[in-house]
Design an enzyme around this catalytic site. Structure first.
Site, PDB file in Angstrom:
ATOM      1  N   GLU A 118       0.832  -1.213   0.000  1.00  0.00           N
ATOM      2  CA  GLU A 118       0.000   0.000   0.000  1.00  0.00           C
ATOM      3  C   GLU A 118       0.864   1.260   0.000  1.00  0.00           C
ATOM      4  O   GLU A 118       0.370   2.347   0.287  1.00  0.00           O
ATOM      5  CB  GLU A 118      -0.931   0.016   1.229  1.00  0.00           C
ATOM      6  CG  GLU A 118      -1.859  -1.179   1.357  1.00  0.00           C
ATOM      7  CD  GLU A 118      -3.145  -1.049   0.540  1.00  0.00           C
ATOM      8  OE1 GLU A 118      -3.271  -0.061  -0.207  1.00  0.00           O
ATOM      9  OE2 GLU A 118      -3.991  -1.951   0.651  1.00  0.00           O
ATOM     10  N   HIS A 141      -3.037   1.271   8.542  1.00  0.00           N
ATOM     11  CA  HIS A 141      -4.145   0.492   7.983  1.00  0.00           C
ATOM     12  C   HIS A 141      -4.214  -0.811   8.758  1.00  0.00           C
ATOM     13  O   HIS A 141      -3.194  -1.497   8.940  1.00  0.00           O
ATOM     14  CB  HIS A 141      -3.929   0.224   6.494  1.00  0.00           C
ATOM     15  CG  HIS A 141      -4.800  -0.870   5.984  1.00  0.00           C
ATOM     16  ND1 HIS A 141      -6.179  -0.819   6.078  1.00  0.00           N
ATOM     17  CD2 HIS A 141      -4.512  -2.069   5.425  1.00  0.00           C
ATOM     18  CE1 HIS A 141      -6.682  -1.935   5.590  1.00  0.00           C
ATOM     19  NE2 HIS A 141      -5.695  -2.716   5.199  1.00  0.00           N
ATOM     20  N   HIS A 143      -7.243  -4.164  10.322  1.00  0.00           N
ATOM     21  CA  HIS A 143      -8.506  -4.872  10.092  1.00  0.00           C
ATOM     22  C   HIS A 143      -9.247  -5.083  11.432  1.00  0.00           C
ATOM     23  O   HIS A 143      -9.320  -6.216  11.919  1.00  0.00           O
ATOM     24  CB  HIS A 143      -8.223  -6.240   9.450  1.00  0.00           C
ATOM     25  CG  HIS A 143      -7.448  -6.201   8.156  1.00  0.00           C
ATOM     26  ND1 HIS A 143      -6.772  -7.290   7.640  1.00  0.00           N
ATOM     27  CD2 HIS A 143      -7.260  -5.195   7.270  1.00  0.00           C
ATOM     28  CE1 HIS A 143      -6.204  -6.959   6.480  1.00  0.00           C
ATOM     29  NE2 HIS A 143      -6.473  -5.691   6.240  1.00  0.00           N
ATOM     30  N   HIS A 214     -13.276  -4.349   4.548  1.00  0.00           N
ATOM     31  CA  HIS A 214     -11.828  -4.569   4.519  1.00  0.00           C
ATOM     32  C   HIS A 214     -11.157  -4.135   5.815  1.00  0.00           C
ATOM     33  O   HIS A 214     -10.587  -4.960   6.525  1.00  0.00           O
ATOM     34  CB  HIS A 214     -11.237  -3.847   3.294  1.00  0.00           C
ATOM     35  CG  HIS A 214      -9.748  -3.982   3.175  1.00  0.00           C
ATOM     36  ND1 HIS A 214      -9.048  -3.604   2.058  1.00  0.00           N
ATOM     37  CD2 HIS A 214      -8.807  -4.449   4.036  1.00  0.00           C
ATOM     38  CE1 HIS A 214      -7.757  -3.837   2.246  1.00  0.00           C
ATOM     39  NE2 HIS A 214      -7.593  -4.345   3.432  1.00  0.00           N
TER      40      HIS A 214
HETATM   41  O1  2HA Z   1      -0.843  -5.130   3.452  1.00  0.00           O
HETATM   42  O2  2HA Z   1      -3.881  -5.337   4.676  1.00  0.00           O
HETATM   43  O3  2HA Z   1      -4.809  -4.221   2.456  1.00  0.00           O
HETATM   44  C1  2HA Z   1      -1.831  -5.988   3.815  1.00  0.00           C
HETATM   45  C2  2HA Z   1      -3.169  -5.367   3.714  1.00  0.00           C
HETATM   46  C3  2HA Z   1      -3.557  -4.768   2.419  1.00  0.00           C
HETATM   47 ZN    ZN Z   2      -5.895  -4.632   4.488  1.00  0.00          ZN
END
Ligand code: 2HA
Ligand code: ZN
Length: 269
Positions: A118, A141, A143, A214
């Site tokens: 990313e 980022h 999850h 996501h």
């Molecule tokens: O890099 O979560 O969306 C791993 C991720 C990509």
């Molecule tokens: Zn991701």
């Protein structure tokens, strides 16, 4: 030998990234290589670092980012695990600098570990932040389970529906995530469309943006602050789900209570 040797302030920033990476793993938000972190470390760069030879060729970013001229970043490595980064940040991430054409980067230390998939979207966000004079230096980022689960229901994807619900679960959430949760509809991970939509949402004044089905993308002054914003929002999502699993819809704080909090803490909106 590590670039962090005898560089206390730089090392402190990198070890803060490692601490956050450990939290992401412990929370179950970072399966396999999930998530990525980049931190603009330019303010910690000294003359000795500026004289260092690159340990990779210059690689294209894929775009030109003029505000990143002279900037340096710590980046999680692509395919690397957060749980490994927590123990060994310089074996699972690397320090890069942007070349003077603002279109390439080169790896400087400690190992030639290719940055996160990313990277173009992270760098585009950093370019945007610097361009508007923001003090924010970190982007995350991840999850987060409960927030991602809620993004599977279209009613929570309408503007600020989820923000209002999450704020009303516990007073701290509005106090410590005062700009709420922006929403970006599902798009291909790592795509330019996703990067552009993320910047648009940050520009609308969100620090934390939900990527439908996501994860989230968060920005703040440092990586701990970015993590804290995601953590308080996800805590609210968890409280909501606990109430639902006990069989009732939670009342939520009243509008009057929310207004009082906004006034007393001098929060935006
Ligand atoms: O890099 O979560 O969306 C791993 C991720 C990509
Ligand atoms: Zn991701």
């Amino acid at each position: 030998m590590s670039i962090l040797d005898n560089r206390e302030t730089l090392a402190k920033q990198i070890w803060q990234v490692a601490e956050v990476a450990g939290y992401l793993w412990q929370k179950g938000w970072a399966e396999r290589n999930g998530g990525n972190i980049t931190v603009n470390i330019t303010e910690y760069v000294d003359d000795g670092m500026r004289k260092m030879e690159a340990i990779s060729e210059a690689r294209p970013i894929g775009t030109v980012l003029p505000h990143l001229k002279g900037c340096w970043f710590y980046c999680k490595g692509t395919q690397r695990r957060m749980r490994d980064l927590a123990r060994a940040p310089m074996d699972n991430g690397s320090i890069i600098r942007i070349t003077d054409d603002c279109a390439h980067y080169e790896i400087v230390a400690d190992n030639p570990i290719a940055p996160t998939s990313e990277l173009p979207s992270h760098l585009a966000v950093h370019d945007y932040l610097l361009g508007k004079g923001s003090p924010y230096r970190a982007s995350l980022h991840t999850h987060p389970i409960e927030l991602v689960a809620m993004s599977h229901n279209p009613k929570y994807l309408e503007k600020d529906v989820l923000t209002k619900l999450l704020w009303s679960m516990i007073p701290e959430t509005k106090a410590f995530a005062p700009r709420g949760l922006g929403i970006v509809p599902y798009m291909m991970p790592s795509s330019k469309e996703l990067a552009d939509a993320t910047i648009k949402a940050i520009n609308e004044d969100y620090d934390v943006v939900m990527w439908e089905k996501h994860g989230v993308f968060a920005v703040d002054t440092d990586i701990m602050a970015a993590f804290d914003q995601v953590d308080v929002l996800n805590k609210s999502a968890n409280i909501y789900m606990c109430a639902r699993s006990m069989g009732f819809e939670p009342d939520g704080m009243t509008d009057a209570a929310m207004q009082e909090l906004t006034d007393v803490f001098k929060l935006p909106k």
